[in-house]
Write an enzyme that holds these catalytic residues in place. Structure first.
Site, PDB file in Angstrom:
ATOM      1  N   GLU A  74       0.854  -1.181   0.000  1.00 43.14           N
ATOM      2  CA  GLU A  74       0.000   0.000   0.000  1.00 43.14           C
ATOM      3  C   GLU A  74       0.894   1.236   0.000  1.00 43.14           C
ATOM      4  OE1 GLU A  74      -3.383   1.856   2.948  1.00 43.14           O
ATOM      5  OE2 GLU A  74      -3.158  -0.331   2.891  1.00 43.14           O
ATOM      6  N   ASP A  82      -5.073   9.343   9.677  1.00 42.36           N
ATOM      7  CA  ASP A  82      -3.794   8.863  10.183  1.00 42.36           C
ATOM      8  C   ASP A  82      -3.407   9.460  11.526  1.00 42.36           C
ATOM      9  OD1 ASP A  82      -3.044   7.143   7.990  1.00 42.36           O
ATOM     10  OD2 ASP A  82      -2.870   8.974   6.792  1.00 42.36           O
TER      11      ASP A  82
END
Length: 255
Positions: free
Chosen positions: A45, A56
Protein backbone atom coordinates in the site's frame (compact mmCIF):
# COMPACT_ATOMS: atom_id res chain seq x y z
CA UNK A 1 2.48 -7.07 -11.85
CA UNK A 2 0.11 -9.68 -10.46
CA UNK A 3 -3.51 -8.80 -9.85
CA UNK A 4 -4.90 -8.63 -6.34
CA UNK A 5 -7.52 -11.23 -7.27
CA UNK A 6 -4.76 -13.68 -8.15
CA UNK A 7 -3.05 -13.10 -4.81
CA UNK A 8 -6.26 -13.67 -2.86
CA UNK A 9 -6.87 -16.89 -4.77
CA UNK A 10 -3.37 -18.22 -4.21
CA UNK A 11 -3.02 -17.99 -0.44
CA UNK A 12 -4.50 -16.96 2.89
CA UNK A 13 -3.12 -14.76 5.67
CA UNK A 14 -1.96 -12.08 3.26
CA UNK A 15 0.47 -9.50 4.56
CA UNK A 16 0.24 -5.96 3.25
CA UNK A 17 2.64 -3.20 4.24
CA UNK A 18 1.82 0.50 4.02
CA UNK A 19 4.50 3.13 3.57
CA UNK A 20 4.51 6.82 2.71
CA UNK A 21 6.09 7.58 -0.66
CA UNK A 22 9.13 9.83 -0.27
CA UNK A 23 9.87 8.79 3.33
CA UNK A 24 12.37 8.60 4.90
CA UNK A 25 14.14 9.93 1.79
CA UNK A 26 12.66 11.17 -1.46
CA UNK A 27 14.23 8.44 -3.58
CA UNK A 28 13.50 5.52 -1.19
CA UNK A 29 10.15 4.66 -2.78
CA UNK A 30 11.43 2.24 -5.42
CA UNK A 31 13.87 0.51 -3.07
CA UNK A 32 11.15 0.04 -0.44
CA UNK A 33 8.82 -1.56 -2.99
CA UNK A 34 11.59 -3.85 -4.23
CA UNK A 35 12.63 -4.97 -0.76
CA UNK A 36 9.07 -5.53 0.47
CA UNK A 37 8.36 -7.61 -2.63
CA UNK A 38 11.54 -9.65 -2.28
CA UNK A 39 10.82 -10.40 1.37
CA UNK A 40 7.40 -11.93 0.89
CA UNK A 41 4.91 -9.08 1.31
CA UNK A 42 1.78 -10.02 -0.64
CA UNK A 43 0.63 -6.56 -1.65
CA UNK A 44 1.97 -3.09 -0.93
CA UNK A 45 0.00 0.00 0.00
CA UNK A 46 1.69 3.17 -1.24
CA UNK A 47 0.60 6.25 0.68
CA UNK A 48 0.49 9.61 -1.05
CA UNK A 49 1.88 12.18 1.40
CA UNK A 50 -0.72 14.78 2.24
CA UNK A 51 -0.75 17.87 4.42
CA UNK A 52 -3.95 16.90 6.26
CA UNK A 53 -4.19 13.07 6.46
CA UNK A 54 -7.46 12.77 8.38
CA UNK A 55 -7.37 9.02 8.96
CA UNK A 56 -3.79 8.86 10.18
CA UNK A 57 -2.16 9.07 13.58
CA UNK A 58 0.97 11.00 14.48
CA UNK A 59 3.44 8.48 13.01
CA UNK A 60 2.04 8.55 9.49
CA UNK A 61 1.24 12.26 9.77
CA UNK A 62 4.89 12.89 10.51
CA UNK A 63 6.03 10.68 7.63
CA UNK A 64 3.76 12.64 5.27
CA UNK A 65 5.13 15.95 6.53
CA UNK A 66 8.72 14.81 6.07
CA UNK A 67 8.03 13.37 2.63
CA UNK A 68 6.56 16.68 1.52
CA UNK A 69 9.58 18.49 2.96
CA UNK A 70 11.76 16.10 0.94
CA UNK A 71 10.08 17.41 -2.21
CA UNK A 72 7.57 14.62 -2.83
CA UNK A 73 4.53 15.46 -4.94
CA UNK A 74 2.18 13.51 -7.18
CA UNK A 75 4.25 14.01 -10.33
CA UNK A 76 7.33 12.62 -8.60
CA UNK A 77 5.58 9.63 -7.03
CA UNK A 78 3.92 8.66 -10.30
CA UNK A 79 7.29 8.76 -12.06
CA UNK A 80 8.78 6.59 -9.31
CA UNK A 81 5.94 4.08 -9.52
CA UNK A 82 6.10 4.00 -13.30
CA UNK A 83 9.78 3.07 -13.08
CA UNK A 84 8.99 -0.23 -11.31
CA UNK A 85 6.00 -1.15 -13.48
CA UNK A 86 7.86 -3.65 -15.65
CA UNK A 87 9.90 -5.33 -12.90
CA UNK A 88 7.68 -5.39 -9.83
CA UNK A 89 5.49 -8.51 -9.44
CA UNK A 90 3.72 -7.49 -6.23
CA UNK A 91 0.36 -5.69 -6.48
CA UNK A 92 0.47 -2.04 -5.48
CA UNK A 93 -2.48 -0.23 -3.92
CA UNK A 94 -2.51 3.56 -3.89
CA UNK A 95 -3.86 5.31 -0.79
CA UNK A 96 -4.55 9.02 -0.76
CA UNK A 97 -7.19 11.64 -0.09
CA UNK A 98 -9.94 12.94 -2.33
CA UNK A 99 -8.60 16.48 -2.52
CA UNK A 100 -5.39 15.15 -4.10
CA UNK A 101 -7.42 13.50 -6.85
CA UNK A 102 -9.54 16.59 -7.45
CA UNK A 103 -6.68 19.10 -7.39
CA UNK A 104 -4.47 17.01 -9.69
CA UNK A 105 -7.32 16.56 -12.15
CA UNK A 106 -9.54 13.52 -12.00
CA UNK A 107 -8.83 12.11 -15.45
CA UNK A 108 -5.16 13.05 -15.25
CA UNK A 109 -4.87 11.28 -11.89
CA UNK A 110 -6.61 8.13 -13.08
CA UNK A 111 -4.53 8.01 -16.25
CA UNK A 112 -1.37 8.31 -14.16
CA UNK A 113 -2.51 5.43 -11.93
CA UNK A 114 -3.17 3.33 -15.03
CA UNK A 115 0.20 4.26 -16.55
CA UNK A 116 1.87 2.95 -13.38
CA UNK A 117 0.17 -0.41 -13.85
CA UNK A 118 -1.90 0.04 -10.70
CA UNK A 119 -5.52 -0.98 -10.49
CA UNK A 120 -6.63 -0.33 -6.91
CA UNK A 121 -7.06 2.88 -4.92
CA UNK A 122 -8.16 3.79 -1.40
CA UNK A 123 -9.62 7.20 -0.53
CA UNK A 124 -10.76 7.08 3.11
CA UNK A 125 -12.69 10.33 2.73
CA UNK A 126 -14.57 9.45 -0.47
CA UNK A 127 -18.31 9.46 0.37
CA UNK A 128 -20.19 6.46 -0.96
CA UNK A 129 -22.82 8.64 -2.63
CA UNK A 130 -20.10 10.53 -4.51
CA UNK A 131 -18.59 7.22 -5.56
CA UNK A 132 -21.92 5.94 -6.85
CA UNK A 133 -22.86 9.18 -8.62
CA UNK A 134 -19.52 9.98 -10.20
CA UNK A 135 -16.32 8.16 -9.29
CA UNK A 136 -17.52 4.63 -9.98
CA UNK A 137 -17.92 5.41 -13.67
CA UNK A 138 -14.68 7.41 -13.73
CA UNK A 139 -12.65 4.61 -12.13
CA UNK A 140 -14.20 1.97 -14.37
CA UNK A 141 -13.22 4.05 -17.41
CA UNK A 142 -9.56 3.56 -16.40
CA UNK A 143 -9.87 0.01 -15.08
CA UNK A 144 -9.45 1.11 -11.45
CA UNK A 145 -11.18 -0.49 -8.47
CA UNK A 146 -11.98 1.33 -5.24
CA UNK A 147 -11.59 0.02 -1.68
CA UNK A 148 -14.12 1.04 0.97
CA UNK A 149 -13.42 1.10 4.69
CA UNK A 150 -15.72 -0.17 7.42
CA UNK A 151 -15.45 0.33 11.18
CA UNK A 152 -17.08 -1.21 14.27
CA UNK A 153 -19.80 1.43 13.92
CA UNK A 154 -20.67 0.73 10.27
CA UNK A 155 -24.22 -0.54 9.96
CA UNK A 156 -24.99 -3.93 8.45
CA UNK A 157 -26.99 -2.23 5.71
CA UNK A 158 -24.01 -0.10 4.71
CA UNK A 159 -21.59 -3.03 4.92
CA UNK A 160 -23.74 -5.08 2.57
CA UNK A 161 -23.96 -2.15 0.16
CA UNK A 162 -20.18 -1.80 0.27
CA UNK A 163 -19.88 -5.54 -0.35
CA UNK A 164 -22.02 -5.21 -3.47
CA UNK A 165 -19.85 -2.33 -4.76
CA UNK A 166 -16.52 -4.02 -4.01
CA UNK A 167 -14.26 -5.66 -6.60
CA UNK A 168 -10.95 -5.67 -4.69
CA UNK A 169 -11.34 -6.07 -0.93
CA UNK A 170 -13.03 -4.43 2.03
CA UNK A 171 -10.70 -2.61 4.42
CA UNK A 172 -11.81 -3.63 7.91
CA UNK A 173 -10.68 -0.84 10.23
CA UNK A 174 -9.89 -2.62 13.48
CA UNK A 175 -11.08 0.17 15.76
CA UNK A 176 -12.98 3.43 15.50
CA UNK A 177 -9.82 5.52 15.60
CA UNK A 178 -6.91 6.82 13.55
CA UNK A 179 -3.95 4.70 12.46
CA UNK A 180 -1.30 3.59 14.94
CA UNK A 181 -0.49 0.63 17.17
CA UNK A 182 -2.92 0.12 20.04
CA UNK A 183 -1.35 -2.91 21.73
CA UNK A 184 -3.02 -6.29 21.67
CA UNK A 185 -6.30 -6.87 19.89
CA UNK A 186 -9.14 -6.68 22.41
CA UNK A 187 -12.04 -9.06 22.93
CA UNK A 188 -14.36 -6.32 21.66
CA UNK A 189 -12.39 -6.15 18.42
CA UNK A 190 -12.50 -9.91 18.05
CA UNK A 191 -16.28 -9.83 18.52
CA UNK A 192 -16.41 -7.21 15.76
CA UNK A 193 -14.28 -9.37 13.45
CA UNK A 194 -16.51 -12.38 14.16
CA UNK A 195 -19.61 -10.32 13.38
CA UNK A 196 -18.23 -9.30 10.00
CA UNK A 197 -17.03 -12.85 9.28
CA UNK A 198 -20.50 -14.22 10.09
CA UNK A 199 -22.08 -11.97 7.46
CA UNK A 200 -20.60 -14.25 4.76
CA UNK A 201 -19.76 -11.36 2.46
CA UNK A 202 -18.64 -12.06 -1.09
CA UNK A 203 -15.68 -9.70 -0.77
CA UNK A 204 -12.27 -10.44 0.66
CA UNK A 205 -11.57 -8.85 4.04
CA UNK A 206 -8.32 -7.18 5.08
CA UNK A 207 -7.85 -5.76 8.58
CA UNK A 208 -5.89 -2.56 9.21
CA UNK A 209 -5.26 0.17 11.83
CA UNK A 210 -3.44 -1.08 14.93
CA UNK A 211 -1.84 -4.16 13.35
CA UNK A 212 1.81 -3.94 14.34
CA UNK A 213 3.50 -7.32 14.87
CA UNK A 214 3.23 -11.09 14.43
CA UNK A 215 0.69 -11.49 17.24
CA UNK A 216 -1.76 -8.84 16.05
CA UNK A 217 -1.25 -9.88 12.43
CA UNK A 218 -1.94 -13.55 13.18
CA UNK A 219 -4.97 -12.73 15.30
CA UNK A 220 -6.48 -10.52 12.59
CA UNK A 221 -5.90 -13.21 9.96
CA UNK A 222 -7.95 -15.66 12.01
CA UNK A 223 -11.01 -13.65 11.00
CA UNK A 224 -9.99 -12.15 7.64
CA UNK A 225 -8.02 -12.86 4.50
CA UNK A 226 -5.12 -10.68 5.52
CA UNK A 227 -3.95 -7.62 7.42
CA UNK A 228 -2.13 -4.34 6.79
CA UNK A 229 0.73 -2.97 8.87
CA UNK A 230 1.49 0.73 8.54
CA UNK A 231 2.62 2.80 11.51
CA UNK A 232 4.85 0.08 12.97
CA UNK A 233 6.65 -0.22 9.63
CA UNK A 234 7.01 3.57 9.33
CA UNK A 235 8.59 3.65 12.80
CA UNK A 236 11.00 0.87 11.84
CA UNK A 237 11.91 2.67 8.61
CA UNK A 238 12.64 5.82 10.59
CA UNK A 239 14.85 3.91 13.02
CA UNK A 240 16.61 1.39 10.77
CA UNK A 241 16.16 2.75 7.27
CA UNK A 242 15.60 0.65 4.17
CA UNK A 243 18.28 -1.78 5.38
CA UNK A 244 15.93 -2.98 8.13
CA UNK A 245 13.05 -4.05 5.87
CA UNK A 246 14.01 -7.72 5.63
CA UNK A 247 14.24 -8.11 9.40
CA UNK A 248 10.95 -6.26 10.00
CA UNK A 249 8.98 -8.42 7.56
CA UNK A 250 10.58 -11.57 8.93
CA UNK A 251 9.51 -10.75 12.48
CA UNK A 252 5.91 -10.34 11.31
CA UNK A 253 5.76 -13.50 9.20
CA UNK A 254 8.04 -15.86 11.11
CA UNK A 255 7.99 -14.78 14.78
Amino acid sequence: MKLLKEIFQEKKNLLSIFFTAGFPKLDDTVKIIQDLSENGVDFIEVGLPYSDPLADGTTIQDSSHRALQNGMNLDVVFEQLKSVKDTNKTPLVLMGYLNQLIKYGEDKFCQAVKDCGMKTVIFPDLPMIEYENHYKALFEKYGITNVFLITPHTSEERIRKIDALTDAFIYVVASASITGAKGEISTEQIDYFKRIEAMNLKSKLVVGFGISDNKTFTTACNYADGAIIGSAFIKDLDKNGVAGISNFVSTVINA
